[in-house]
Design a protein around this motif. Structure first.
Motif, PDB file in Angstrom:
ATOM      1  N   MET B   1      -5.207  10.404  -1.370  1.00  0.00           N
ATOM      2  CA  MET B   1      -5.092  10.348   0.089  1.00  0.00           C
ATOM      3  C   MET B   1      -3.616  10.228   0.487  1.00  0.00           C
ATOM      4  O   MET B   1      -2.867   9.491  -0.152  1.00  0.00           O
ATOM      5  CB  MET B   1      -5.861   9.133   0.620  1.00  0.00           C
ATOM      6  N   THR B   2      -3.221  10.949   1.513  1.00  0.00           N
ATOM      7  CA  THR B   2      -1.832  10.855   1.982  1.00  0.00           C
ATOM      8  C   THR B   2      -1.710   9.696   2.974  1.00  0.00           C
ATOM      9  O   THR B   2      -2.704   9.279   3.579  1.00  0.00           O
ATOM     10  CB  THR B   2      -1.422  12.152   2.701  1.00  0.00           C
ATOM     11  N   PRO B   3      -0.494   9.199   3.172  1.00  0.00           N
ATOM     12  CA  PRO B   3      -0.303   8.132   4.164  1.00  0.00           C
ATOM     13  C   PRO B   3      -0.735   8.569   5.567  1.00  0.00           C
ATOM     14  O   PRO B   3      -1.272   7.767   6.340  1.00  0.00           O
ATOM     15  CB  PRO B   3       1.196   7.868   4.112  1.00  0.00           C
ATOM     16  N   GLU B   4      -0.498   9.855   5.881  1.00  0.00           N
ATOM     17  CA  GLU B   4      -0.876  10.354   7.215  1.00  0.00           C
ATOM     18  C   GLU B   4      -2.398  10.311   7.387  1.00  0.00           C
ATOM     19  O   GLU B   4      -2.905   9.956   8.449  1.00  0.00           O
ATOM     20  CB  GLU B   4      -0.373  11.779   7.426  1.00  0.00           C
ATOM     21  N   ARG B   5      -3.092  10.659   6.315  1.00  0.00           N
ATOM     22  CA  ARG B   5      -4.560  10.626   6.359  1.00  0.00           C
ATOM     23  C   ARG B   5      -5.038   9.169   6.542  1.00  0.00           C
ATOM     24  O   ARG B   5      -5.946   8.899   7.316  1.00  0.00           O
ATOM     25  CB  ARG B   5      -5.115  11.218   5.057  1.00  0.00           C
ATOM     26  N   ALA B   6      -4.384   8.274   5.806  1.00  0.00           N
ATOM     27  CA  ALA B   6      -4.745   6.851   5.918  1.00  0.00           C
ATOM     28  C   ALA B   6      -4.505   6.356   7.341  1.00  0.00           C
ATOM     29  O   ALA B   6      -5.316   5.597   7.894  1.00  0.00           O
ATOM     30  CB  ALA B   6      -3.928   6.030   4.928  1.00  0.00           C
ATOM     31  N   SER B   7      -3.394   6.813   7.933  1.00  0.00           N
ATOM     32  CA  SER B   7      -3.092   6.327   9.290  1.00  0.00           C
ATOM     33  C   SER B   7      -4.091   6.887  10.308  1.00  0.00           C
ATOM     34  O   SER B   7      -4.361   6.255  11.323  1.00  0.00           O
ATOM     35  CB  SER B   7      -1.650   6.649   9.688  1.00  0.00           C
ATOM     36  N   ILE B   8      -4.671   8.056  10.008  1.00  0.00           N
ATOM     37  CA  ILE B   8      -5.723   8.584  10.891  1.00  0.00           C
ATOM     38  C   ILE B   8      -6.952   7.679  10.825  1.00  0.00           C
ATOM     39  O   ILE B   8      -7.563   7.364  11.853  1.00  0.00           O
ATOM     40  CB  ILE B   8      -6.082  10.036  10.500  1.00  0.00           C
ATOM     41  N   TRP B   9      -7.287   7.211   9.615  1.00  0.00           N
ATOM     42  CA  TRP B   9      -8.430   6.298   9.475  1.00  0.00           C
ATOM     43  C   TRP B   9      -8.184   5.008  10.241  1.00  0.00           C
ATOM     44  O   TRP B   9      -9.072   4.474  10.905  1.00  0.00           O
ATOM     45  CB  TRP B   9      -8.685   5.995   7.991  1.00  0.00           C
ATOM     46  N   GLU B  49       8.700   4.943  -2.568  1.00  0.00           N
ATOM     47  CA  GLU B  49       7.309   4.631  -2.928  1.00  0.00           C
ATOM     48  C   GLU B  49       6.459   5.899  -2.898  1.00  0.00           C
ATOM     49  O   GLU B  49       6.682   6.777  -2.054  1.00  0.00           O
ATOM     50  CB  GLU B  49       6.770   3.599  -1.923  1.00  0.00           C
ATOM     51  N   GLY B  50       5.508   6.015  -3.803  1.00  0.00           N
ATOM     52  CA  GLY B  50       4.643   7.194  -3.869  1.00  0.00           C
ATOM     53  C   GLY B  50       3.627   7.220  -2.731  1.00  0.00           C
ATOM     54  O   GLY B  50       3.232   6.159  -2.228  1.00  0.00           O
ATOM     55  N   ASP B  51       3.211   8.446  -2.380  1.00  0.00           N
ATOM     56  CA  ASP B  51       2.305   8.585  -1.235  1.00  0.00           C
ATOM     57  C   ASP B  51       0.977   7.859  -1.416  1.00  0.00           C
ATOM     58  O   ASP B  51       0.461   7.252  -0.476  1.00  0.00           O
ATOM     59  CB  ASP B  51       2.035  10.081  -0.970  1.00  0.00           C
ATOM     60  N   ALA B  55      -0.474   5.006   1.052  1.00  0.00           N
ATOM     61  CA  ALA B  55      -1.777   5.150   1.715  1.00  0.00           C
ATOM     62  C   ALA B  55      -2.666   3.947   1.420  1.00  0.00           C
ATOM     63  O   ALA B  55      -3.329   3.408   2.318  1.00  0.00           O
ATOM     64  CB  ALA B  55      -2.460   6.433   1.247  1.00  0.00           C
ATOM     65  N   THR B  56      -2.646   3.501   0.161  1.00  0.00           N
ATOM     66  CA  THR B  56      -3.455   2.344  -0.215  1.00  0.00           C
ATOM     67  C   THR B  56      -3.011   1.103   0.561  1.00  0.00           C
ATOM     68  O   THR B  56      -3.843   0.320   1.040  1.00  0.00           O
ATOM     69  CB  THR B  56      -3.328   2.073  -1.740  1.00  0.00           C
ATOM     70  N   ALA B  57      -1.700   0.946   0.687  1.00  0.00           N
ATOM     71  CA  ALA B  57      -1.181  -0.228   1.409  1.00  0.00           C
ATOM     72  C   ALA B  57      -1.590  -0.192   2.886  1.00  0.00           C
ATOM     73  O   ALA B  57      -1.954  -1.223   3.466  1.00  0.00           O
ATOM     74  CB  ALA B  57       0.346  -0.285   1.280  1.00  0.00           C
ATOM     75  N   VAL B  58      -1.539   0.999   3.480  1.00  0.00           N
ATOM     76  CA  VAL B  58      -1.902   1.135   4.899  1.00  0.00           C
ATOM     77  C   VAL B  58      -3.390   0.793   5.094  1.00  0.00           C
ATOM     78  O   VAL B  58      -3.749   0.018   5.988  1.00  0.00           O
ATOM     79  CB  VAL B  58      -1.601   2.567   5.412  1.00  0.00           C
TER      80      VAL B  58
END
Lengths: 116, 197
Positions: B1-9, B49-51, B55-58
């Motif tokens: 999962m990308t950070p952008e995808r995580a931020s959408i969630w 930091e890796g994507d 994403a996991t952190a977000v």
């Protein structure tokens, strides 16, 4: 059931005030949510940042109590979403000085938060 | 999962729990968390930091704050009205149906009364949890234990009676009560522990 004792802040609220005071002392009177979470992580030595819900709920409560004031950033950088900037009020500085380590206060702050 | 995808969630979750709030309150929360996530992702990328870790952190920050989000939502616009009166009325109805079932020796009516009384206990328990969250109560452990044991006893009775009488409805009610019991005790216990610190 007993209601939370008046005159006490939650640990997360104490932590926010301690960090806000240290930022103020280092010449950064205003801070935003992520910046605060980052400072809290550094000061506590934690691996993870404070959760969104926990952080913004605590900030909201401190604002209700008149300890923090906030306003929107006027000129967001590089088209990023504008940040909400917080700062300690006069009352907030007093409360933060009471709870901050290294001050003369040896006991928990006898301060009664009343929403404004 | 990308950070952008995580931020959408995360944005979807924020939209969900701010639904129905006054627009200014909802918009402020959405903008604040949106800006926070933007800063978070930009900072983590700037330090290499890796994507997937970002994403996991977000997502982790969202998940760990969900209880606080829900209680904030409740404080921002608590539900109006007195719930106790209809619950008490429902309890009286349940007891009356149980009495009729006992006199008429009707398993169907007995099942209906257990369902009604179970719903009342469930309602009171849920209201208790919400009141504790909304009012920042510190719940004494003996109260948590007493409520938990009472509900567990009712649940076990329902499951045993349901299994004995081959009544799947009763077994289901028992299971629902046990799950609610565990969730409620966990929530109250956790919050009490936090408040006591």
């Amino acid at each position: 059931m007993s209601r939370r004792r008046i005159g006490t802040l939650l640990p997360i609220e104490n932590e926010i005030l301690e960090v806000a005071l240290s930022m103020l002392r280092s010449g950064r009177p205003t801070f935003h949510g992520f910046g605060l979470a980052q400072q809290m992580r550094e000061q506590s030595g934690s691996r993870s940042l404070t959760a969104h819900g926990t952080l913004y709920k605590a900030l909201g409560r401190l604002e209700e109590f008149g300890i923090l004031a906030s306003h929107w950033q006027e000129d967001p950088i590089d088209g990023r979403p504008r940040r909400r900037l917080y700062q300690l009020t006069g009352k907030g500085i007093e409360v933060a000085q009471e709870i901050a380590p290294g001050t003369n206060s040896a006991v928990a702050p006898a301060w009664a938060p009343e929403p404004i | 999962m990308t950070p952008e995808r995580a931020s959408i969630w995360v944005a979807r979750w924020v939209r969900l729990y701010t639904l129905g709030l006054p627009p200014a309150v909802a918009e402020r929360r959405r903008e604040e968390i949106g800006a926070d996530m933007g800063d978070h992702i930009a900072h983590e990328r700037s330090v290499g930091e890796g994507d997937s870790r970002i994403a996991t952190a977000v997502v982790s920050r969202m998940a760990r704050g969900m209880t606080a989000d829900v209680t904030w939502r409740w404080r921002a616009q608590p539900t109006k009205g007195d719930f106790m009166k209809p619950l008490i009325a429902l309890l009286v109805v349940g007891l009356a149906v149980a009495a009729v079932a006992f006199v008429a020796d009707s398993p169907l009516l007995l099942l209906a009364s257990v369902a009604v009384i179970g719903s009342v206990i469930l309602g009171v328990f849920i209201l208790g949890v919400r009141a504790a969250q909304e009012g920042d109560f510190v719940v004494p452990y003996v109260v948590i234990l007493g409520a938990a044991l009472a509900i567990a006893a009712l649940a076990v009775t329902a499951i045993v009676a349901g299994a004995w009488d081959d009544a799947p409805g009763l077994v289901l009610l028992g299971i629902v009560l046990i799950v609610t019991d565990i969730v409620g005790v966990f929530t109250l216990g956790l919050r009490s522990a936090q408040r006591s610190n």
